[in-house]
Design a protein around this motif. Structure first.
Motif, mmCIF file in Angstrom:
data_model
loop_
_atom_site.group_PDB
_atom_site.id
_atom_site.type_symbol
_atom_site.label_atom_id
_atom_site.label_comp_id
_atom_site.label_asym_id
_atom_site.label_seq_id
_atom_site.Cartn_x
_atom_site.Cartn_y
_atom_site.Cartn_z
ATOM 1 N N THR A 96 0.845 -1.180 0.000
ATOM 2 C CA THR A 96 0.000 0.000 0.000
ATOM 3 C C THR A 96 0.889 1.242 0.000
ATOM 4 O O THR A 96 2.052 1.191 0.415
ATOM 5 C CB THR A 96 -0.914 0.042 1.235
ATOM 6 N N LEU A 97 0.321 2.338 -0.451
ATOM 7 C CA LEU A 97 1.050 3.599 -0.398
ATOM 8 C C LEU A 97 1.168 3.999 1.055
ATOM 9 O O LEU A 97 0.163 4.133 1.756
ATOM 10 C CB LEU A 97 0.315 4.683 -1.202
ATOM 11 N N GLY A 98 2.404 4.137 1.542
ATOM 12 C CA GLY A 98 2.633 4.485 2.937
ATOM 13 C C GLY A 98 2.077 5.863 3.266
ATOM 14 O O GLY A 98 2.041 6.752 2.418
ATOM 15 N N GLY A 99 1.662 6.026 4.491
ATOM 16 C CA GLY A 99 1.074 7.282 4.924
ATOM 17 C C GLY A 99 2.052 8.438 4.973
ATOM 18 O O GLY A 99 1.660 9.573 5.200
ATOM 19 N N ASN A 100 3.309 8.171 4.733
ATOM 20 C CA ASN A 100 4.335 9.218 4.808
ATOM 21 C C ASN A 100 4.613 9.881 3.465
ATOM 22 O O ASN A 100 5.568 10.621 3.333
ATOM 23 C CB ASN A 100 5.628 8.635 5.370
ATOM 24 N N TRP A 101 3.780 9.646 2.458
ATOM 25 C CA TRP A 101 4.046 10.203 1.134
ATOM 26 C C TRP A 101 3.805 11.710 1.139
ATOM 27 O O TRP A 101 3.057 12.238 1.941
ATOM 28 C CB TRP A 101 3.182 9.535 0.074
ATOM 29 N N ASP A 102 4.451 12.383 0.228
ATOM 30 C CA ASP A 102 4.139 13.775 -0.067
ATOM 31 C C ASP A 102 4.319 13.965 -1.568
ATOM 32 O O ASP A 102 4.443 12.995 -2.307
ATOM 33 C CB ASP A 102 4.954 14.761 0.777
ATOM 34 N N TYR A 103 4.332 15.191 -2.037
ATOM 35 C CA TYR A 103 4.366 15.450 -3.470
ATOM 36 C C TYR A 103 5.711 15.121 -4.111
ATOM 37 O O TYR A 103 5.808 15.058 -5.321
ATOM 38 C CB TYR A 103 3.988 16.908 -3.753
ATOM 39 N N GLU A 104 6.755 14.900 -3.289
ATOM 40 C CA GLU A 104 8.095 14.657 -3.828
ATOM 41 C C GLU A 104 8.603 13.244 -3.619
ATOM 42 O O GLU A 104 9.487 12.802 -4.328
ATOM 43 C CB GLU A 104 9.080 15.649 -3.205
ATOM 44 N N HIS A 105 8.085 12.539 -2.628
ATOM 45 C CA HIS A 105 8.562 11.182 -2.353
ATOM 46 C C HIS A 105 7.552 10.425 -1.495
ATOM 47 O O HIS A 105 6.595 11.000 -0.987
ATOM 48 C CB HIS A 105 9.934 11.200 -1.672
ATOM 49 N N GLY A 106 7.796 9.142 -1.359
ATOM 50 C CA GLY A 106 6.930 8.293 -0.548
ATOM 51 C C GLY A 106 7.458 6.879 -0.546
ATOM 52 O O GLY A 106 8.628 6.636 -0.877
#
Length: 139
Positions: A30-40
């Motif tokens: 799953t996409l980790g909850g720590n993503w942002d617009y530049e990395h994840g």
């Protein structure tokens, strides 16, 4: 945070985000909850208690990443996968602070050991899962 890096043929690959996400979803990442617009990262738990994880990080190289959606033009570069472990205190926090005249309790706890030691069996399991993901990864 200490982590155990794993060698991977995925590292350095640059792909459309939606292709990476779609493929890794098939392997329960799953996409980790720590993503942002530049990395994840894409995360997959390895144990029943969801304390040991295989994480595949990425950085956005072009386009816009706006969460776990089908409509994105983002391209990502896959980083070095790693294994991590968090050990949390189970039960009530004995040092919770009463607030607002005792009506509210702070029930959130700090991990017992934010950087728990990752046993060899988890590293082996993560490496095996990573090999499985690599074998089927579209060329």
């Amino acid at each position: 945070m200490p982590m155990i890096p794993l060698d991977s043929t995925l590292q350095g690959r640059e792909e459309p985000f939606e292709h990476v996400r779609s493929y890794l979803h098939e392997h329960e990442f799953t996409l980790g909850g720590n993503w942002d617009y530049e990395h994840g990262s894409f995360d997959r738990y390895l144990d029943e208690g969801h304390k040991v994880w295989l994480r595949i990080p990425f950085e956005v190289t072009s386009g816009v990443l706006d969460g776990d959606t089908d409509s994105t033009d983002a391209f990502v570069r896959i980083g070095t996968p790693f294994v991590l472990k968090h050990v949390y205190n189970e039960g009530l926090d004995q040092e919770a602070q009463a607030r607002t005249y005792g009506a509210l309790m702070d029930q959130f706890q700090e991990p017992l050991d934010k950087d728990g030691t990752v046993e060899d069996k988890w590293v082996d399991q993560a490496a095996s899962l990573l090999r499985e993901v690599e074998r089927g990864y579209p060329r």
